[in-house]
Write an enzyme that holds these catalytic residues in place. Structure first.
Site: not given
Length: 531
Positions: A312, A362
């Site tokens: 992440y 994203y």
């Protein structure tokens, strides 16, 4: 041979990035339909639905009706922000391996981008820590709307208002604090963070879905403007619209499907709950320690067994600290490890092979999850890596508040290589990466020259605008609870809270002591101001 465990059988992805004119619900429904078709299933075969909403809302259990799903055995909204993808897959895997469900769709959708509106405002804060939504939204330092109307500056009350007055009006500021503490403690540099951005853009060059594919250089990273020092523009992730869904089912059913199954070997969560008090490990240690240990223990592997990471990356700093906490390098050595070239094409630990959230798209934790599936299936095209035996997938939510980890592989768990057998090879390769780092030229364009930061304004890139000027901060007024703080400030003193029982220093906003309990009396005491 019986195929056991859970596996991901289907992946559905809508158009991602600047996608306008569709609601999150409509995008989510499209992604689920694509995932079901990818798994060779009809919608009627799905008996579980886990819904992960973004910040724009409009996505709830009503999605089941939109899809025409009936007689579901599992239906829930799952939201631990950026950790939601790992959490949802964990719940789905537990359901299918226990027999509670047969096939579970996990879906995320969000539309924070608005046509004609600066992308940087998407994750702006109202002055509270973490923004109004509490998400980990990497890009966004948009101004807060004022209660006083357009003709006068906003008024904010108490210590929350004071934070806004100082410019703490986006999650980026809090991640900047975390990154700065890591730098102060371990000597981590902005150039080492920049190496992560440069490397991930190298991977993105081979990803047709990436929003940005043009190469960048370390010098270009350093020239990009500050968003919240020490984080440059190119340290921050994109803002994207779209939806991604996966189908989790039994490994046996997945093996019978049309696409290669991606086996789920292990999972784990970590929610550190860092107190606002002295002695906190905020910025130094994250929930990746707990979540990574649990996932790898369940998979019966160690860090040396992992051949690829999908980490992440709401910020470059998040990648660095997660790699440390997973045990890929010692604490404090994440900077040299990232700068060594180990994470890029040809490195010993390929990381974020699609470009990640810094360069591709994203979609919270569904960005690393989707790339793990693409790589495990061999669908990576120009960016395909051979190092897909054991893939570690991470998710991070809130201000380093939530963490989820998955271990996935194209192989059944029984075919795993033991950590001892692979450790020597992996360690030797990573040592070589570190040795070669001093000899490697600075990353640049295809001809080795410095490459300018990509054209377009910050709004075009989908990153936060600069923090507004002081005139936009508005008026901060004391309330009864915070009046001692403001009165001391008028005298030139800093007063914060201290526990009467254990004398522990606490944040000015603290209402109780995490060690002695919420009912413990707190006093205001003069502090030096030295952190």
């Amino acid at each position: 041979m019986t195929v056991r465990g859970a596996a991901i059988a289907g992946l559905g992805m809508t158009s991602l990035g600047r996608v306008y004119g569709q609601s999150p619900r409509r995008l989510a429904a499209s992604a689920v339909r694509q995932a079901a078709a990818d798994a060779g299933m009809a919608l009627a075969d799905i008996d579980g639905l886990l819904i992960c909403p973004g910040i724009t809302g409009g996505l709830d259990v009503g999605l089941a009706s939109v899809l025409g799903l009936r007689d579901l055995a599992l239906l829930a909204v799952v939201n631990s922000f950026g950790a939601s993808a790992a959490t949802a897959v964990q719940v789905a895997a537990q359901a299918v391996t226990s027999g509670a469900a047969r096939a579970v769709a996990c879906v995320f959708a969000d539309t924070p981008l608005r046509e004609g509106v600066p992308a940087g405002s998407a994750f702006g804060s109202d002055g509270s820590a973490g923004g109004a939504d509490g998400a980990d939204g990497a890009s966004g330092a948009g101004g807060a709307s004022g209660a006083g109307g357009a003709d006068r500056p906003p008024e904010r009350h108490g210590l929350t208002g004071l934070a806004a007055g100082y410019g703490f009006r986006s999650v980026t500021v809090y991640y900047a604090l975390a990154a700065r503490r890591h730098m102060a403690e371990y000597g981590t540099t902005s150039e080492q963070l920049g190496a992560i951005a440069v490397t991930q853009r190298q991977w993105a060059a081979g990803n047709p879905l990436a929003q940005y594919r043009d190469p960048i250089s370390l010098a270009g990273h350093q020239r990009s403007r500050w968003v919240a020092e020490p984080l440059h523009l190119l340290d921050c992730s994109l803002v994207s619209n779209g939806a991604i869904a996966v189908i989790v089912t039994s490994a046996q059913l997945a093996a019978a499907g049309p696409r290669p199954p991606v086996h789920v070997w292990g999972w784990g969560q970590g929610h550190p709950g860092q107190p606002m008090a002295s002695g906190s490990d905020f910025g130094l240690v994250t929930g990746a320690v707990q979540a990574g240990r649990a996932a790898m223990s369940m998979a019966r592997i160690g860090p040396a067994d992992v051949t690829m990471g999908q980490i992440y990356d709401c910020y470059t700093y998040t990648v660095l600290v997660t790699l440390e906490d997973y045990g890929f390098c010692a604490k404090g050595e994440g900077g040299p490890f990232a700068a060594s070239g180990a994470l890029g094409p040809g490195g010993s630990l390929p990381v974020n092979t699609g470009g990640g959230q810094l360069s591709s798209y994203y979609m919270w934790g569904f960005t690393p999850l989707s790339e793990a599936i693409i790589q495990a299936r061999g669908d990576g095209g120009a960016r395909q890596s051979p190092a897909t035996d054991v893939i570690l997938v991470s998710g991070n939510g809130g201000i380093l508040a939530h963490h989820g980890t998955l271990v996935v592989s194209p192989h059944q768990a029984s075919t795993s290589l033991g950590s001892r057998s692979r450790a020597r090879t992996a360690d030797a390769g990573r040592d070589g990466d570190l040795r070669r780092a001093a000899e490697r030229p600075q990353p640049g364009g295809p001809d080795g020259s410095d490459t300018a930061v990509e054209p377009g304004s910050a709004e075009d890139r989908g990153a936060p605008p600069a923090i507004a000027g002081a005139d936009d901060f508005g008026v901060v007024r004391a309330d009864p609870r915070s009046s001692p703080f403001f009165a001391a400030a008028d005298r030139g003193e800093l007063m914060i809270r201290r526990c009467d029982e254990c004398a522990r220093w606490l944040a000015p906003s603290a209402s109780g002591c995490p060690r002695c309990g919420e009912d413990t009396e707190l006093s205001w005491a003069v502090a030096s101001g030295r952190g």
